[in-house]
Design a protein around this motif. Structure first.
Motif, PDB file in Angstrom:
ATOM      1  N   ASN A  39      44.377  44.044   3.199  1.00 52.07           N
ATOM      2  CA  ASN A  39      43.589  45.282   3.254  1.00 52.07           C
ATOM      3  C   ASN A  39      42.147  44.998   3.656  1.00 52.07           C
ATOM      4  O   ASN A  39      41.518  45.790   4.372  1.00 52.07           O
TER       5      ASN A  39
ATOM      6  N   SER B 127      49.650  49.576  -0.110  1.00 49.89           N
ATOM      7  CA  SER B 127      49.584  49.940  -1.524  1.00 49.89           C
ATOM      8  C   SER B 127      49.881  48.717  -2.385  1.00 49.89           C
ATOM      9  O   SER B 127      50.713  47.870  -2.033  1.00 49.89           O
TER      10      SER B 127
ATOM     11  N   SER C 190      45.657  42.513  -1.156  1.00 47.18           N
ATOM     12  CA  SER C 190      44.217  42.743  -1.191  1.00 47.18           C
ATOM     13  C   SER C 190      43.521  42.108   0.008  1.00 47.18           C
ATOM     14  O   SER C 190      42.636  42.722   0.631  1.00 47.18           O
TER      15      SER C 190
ATOM     16  N   GLU D 161      45.818  51.518   4.479  1.00 44.36           N
ATOM     17  CA  GLU D 161      45.885  50.271   3.725  1.00 44.36           C
ATOM     18  C   GLU D 161      47.231  50.155   3.038  1.00 44.36           C
ATOM     19  O   GLU D 161      47.916  51.160   2.799  1.00 44.36           O
TER      20      GLU D 161
ATOM     21  N   ASP E 246      53.030  47.484  -8.549  1.00 41.81           N
ATOM     22  CA  ASP E 246      52.957  47.410 -10.005  1.00 41.81           C
ATOM     23  C   ASP E 246      54.035  46.443 -10.481  1.00 41.81           C
ATOM     24  O   ASP E 246      55.206  46.801 -10.594  1.00 41.81           O
TER      25      ASP E 246
ATOM     26  N   ASN F 236      49.897  40.965  -5.035  1.00 38.59           N
ATOM     27  CA  ASN F 236      48.741  41.871  -4.920  1.00 38.59           C
ATOM     28  C   ASN F 236      47.509  41.167  -4.365  1.00 38.59           C
ATOM     29  O   ASN F 236      46.664  41.791  -3.717  1.00 38.59           O
TER      30      ASN F 236
END
Length: 530
Positions: free
Chosen positions: A127, A140, A124, A138, A143, A120
């Motif tokens: 993005n 995703s 990040s 962007e 999780d 992530n």
């Protein structure tokens, strides 16, 4: 199952009873079962991750050992039939195959760590780039479960496989014994990061009950609870107020906050390590010390030789030295010597290797730019300090300050303040905000808050400050006593009534002055997040 929870105390009591009641030859098996119960209690899925690391690392170690044994046997049998060149070629072939097994194991397990912890973070940043160039759409976020203590047990396992490859330890034949080394529950979630060569004998040998060792372990646990519950969890309220409301609490509040956080982090982390070492000691197992009075350090390099010692030695042994002596680095050093002179040439391997180490140290602490900035900030200060050492020496010789108490105190205070300033990256978790808050200490002009009663509005009462002051003075006193030997040994030499007053008194302090409160829920140890 937090170390500070009632459930954990029940778990530990049952474990100790089984550990000493059952036959001694079963002790390591009891520990293995307890370790997986402990981890399963946190989440069943965590056990899948750690089991994968255990099996793949154990299997790779056995393959490396088998290749070595095969090589040694073949060379003995063919000693008279092979030429020197053929022997050399055969050894190189075997070494290459062992390296493939080692590299595969490292890539798999460090890859798992990288995927679950940093995916992530990468998304990040991608993005951010997409947004900066004005593109639409962007990626995703994923999780993903991050297993408890994955950084600690992965590094411990990878240190083992590298040691097997280097031939400094023999590969463990029993997968269940190796599983205990990786999953040993007291150190599973916040270290220390042990070496197989140091811990294997202690884990697998029989430990008859020893009253002194057992009592020393309980005393160490109690001391850890004092640090965690009385100091760290109490000052946590003030730290959270100052950090999470940065728009209100700037200037002198930042200075207070960074010092409060320094105390909280020390009490929290060393308290957890004290509990870890104490638990192991109640079972006759010695675990590596992870701290050696770090806030008495006179410079940052010395500080990092005293703080989280096992992590620092891991990065030094498995990253710094291999990088600094690898062939590309040696070629770069030679090129630098030829083109830029001897002075720069000899510094290139050290500076670049150190840069990688501190970048890795930062990213290990968390998947965020603030941790990277924190790591590189440490690197920059250490490198600058090394370059200024000749000037320091001239100053020391000129004014004869070495060994003087006043100058030593200045060095200690300077180091604490430098480290506290760098930890602002950890406090605010945002690089631009950290720089703004640091700058506000010099521009806000609100230093009157130190004496006008404003610090009573951050969630801490006069009683809290009094308890924290007494706790801080006790920490300093114990650290000073440790310089001349074990404090527990000193207390053990006292008359019975003296020992009773000290230890029972500390127990009452933890029981009555621990930061519980209404609806108390024991807070997570800071280093559990890593």
């Amino acid at each position: 199952m937090l170390f500070t929870s009632y459930r954990f105390l029940e778990f530990l009591l049952i474990l100790l009873l089984l550990y000493y009641i059952l036959p001694a030859k079963w002790q390591w098996k009891v520990l293995l079962l307890a370790s997986f119960v402990f981890y399963f209690w946190a989440s069943p899925i965590y056990c899948v991750y750690i089991a994968l690391t255990i099996f793949t690392t154990w299997y790779a170690g056995r393959k490396i050992e088998a290749l070595r044994e095969k090589s040694a046997s073949f060379l003995r049998e063919q000693k008279e039939n092979l030429s020197k060149e053929e022997k050399k070629s055969y050894k190189a072939k075997i070494k290459h195959r062992t390296w493939i097994w080692t590299l595969s194991c490292l890539l798999l397990n460090l890859g798992i760590l990288a995927v679950v912890k940093y995916t992530n973070f990468v998304i990040s940043n991608i993005n951010s780039v997409i947004k900066a160039v004005g593109s639409v759409g962007e990626l995703s976020f994923v999780d993903m479960i991050v297993p408890l203590g994955i950084s600690f047990y992965t590094f411990q396992a990878m240190g083992y496989i590298i040691d097997v490859y280097r031939g400094t330890v023999e590969a463990e034949k029993n997968v269940f014994r190796f599983a205990l080394f990786v999953s040993f529950f007291p150190q599973l979630i916040q270290g220390p990061i042990s070496r197989f060569g140091d811990l294997k004998k202690m884990l697998f040998q029989e430990h008859p009950f020893d009253r002194k060792t057992f009592s020393f372990g309980l005393q160490r646990i109690l001391w850890g609870y004092f640090k965690k519950l009385v100091i760290a969890d109490r000052i946590l309220t003030g730290v959270n107020t100052l950090i999470h409301e940065a728009d209100i609490y700037n200037g002198a509040y930042v200075f207070v906050g960074m010092l409060f956080y320094a105390l909280e982090l020390y009490a929290d982390f060393t308290g957890g390590i004290d509990i870890t070492i104490g638990i192991a000691q109640t079972m006759g197992i010695e675990v590596t010390e992870n701290f050696r009075r770090p806030y008495f350090s006179k410079n940052i390099k010395e500080y990092w030789n005293r703080w989280h010692i096992t992590m620092g030695s891991w990065f030094t042994d498995y990253i710094f030295y291999p990088i600094s002596v690898c062939k590309p680095m040696l070629k770069l050093s030679k090129f630098s010597r030829n083109h830029f002179g001897e002075v720069i040439g000899k510094r290139v391997p050290v500076y670049l290797s150190s840069f990688v180490v501190w970048f890795a140290t930062g990213i290990w602490h968390g998947a965020s730019w603030n941790f990277i900035a924190w790591g590189l900030g440490n690197w920059l200060v250490i490198m600058v300090s090394q370059e200024l050492e000749p000037l320091y020496k001239k100053f020391h010789d000129r004014f004869h300050v070495n060994g003087k108490f006043g100058f030593s105190m200045f060095q200690v205070v300077r180091t604490v303040l430098l480290m506290s300033c760098l930890r602002l990256f950890d406090c605010y978790r945002d690089v631009p905000l950290t720089f703004r808050m640091f700058g506000s200490m010099f521009s806000a002009g609100n230093w009157n808050i130190l004496w006008d009663g404003s610090l009573l509005n951050i969630g801490l009462t006069v009683t809290d400050y009094f308890i924290l002051l007494c706790g801080l003075l006790l920490l300093i006193a114990v650290s000073l006593l440790q310089r001349t030997g074990s404090v527990r040994e000193k207390i053990a030499s006292l008359p019975y009534w003296g020992k009773f007053i000290l230890w029972y008194g500390l127990f009452l302090v933890v029981l009555l002055m621990g930061a519980y409160g209404i609806g108390y829920d024991s807070s997570q140890f800071i280093y559990n997040q890593f």
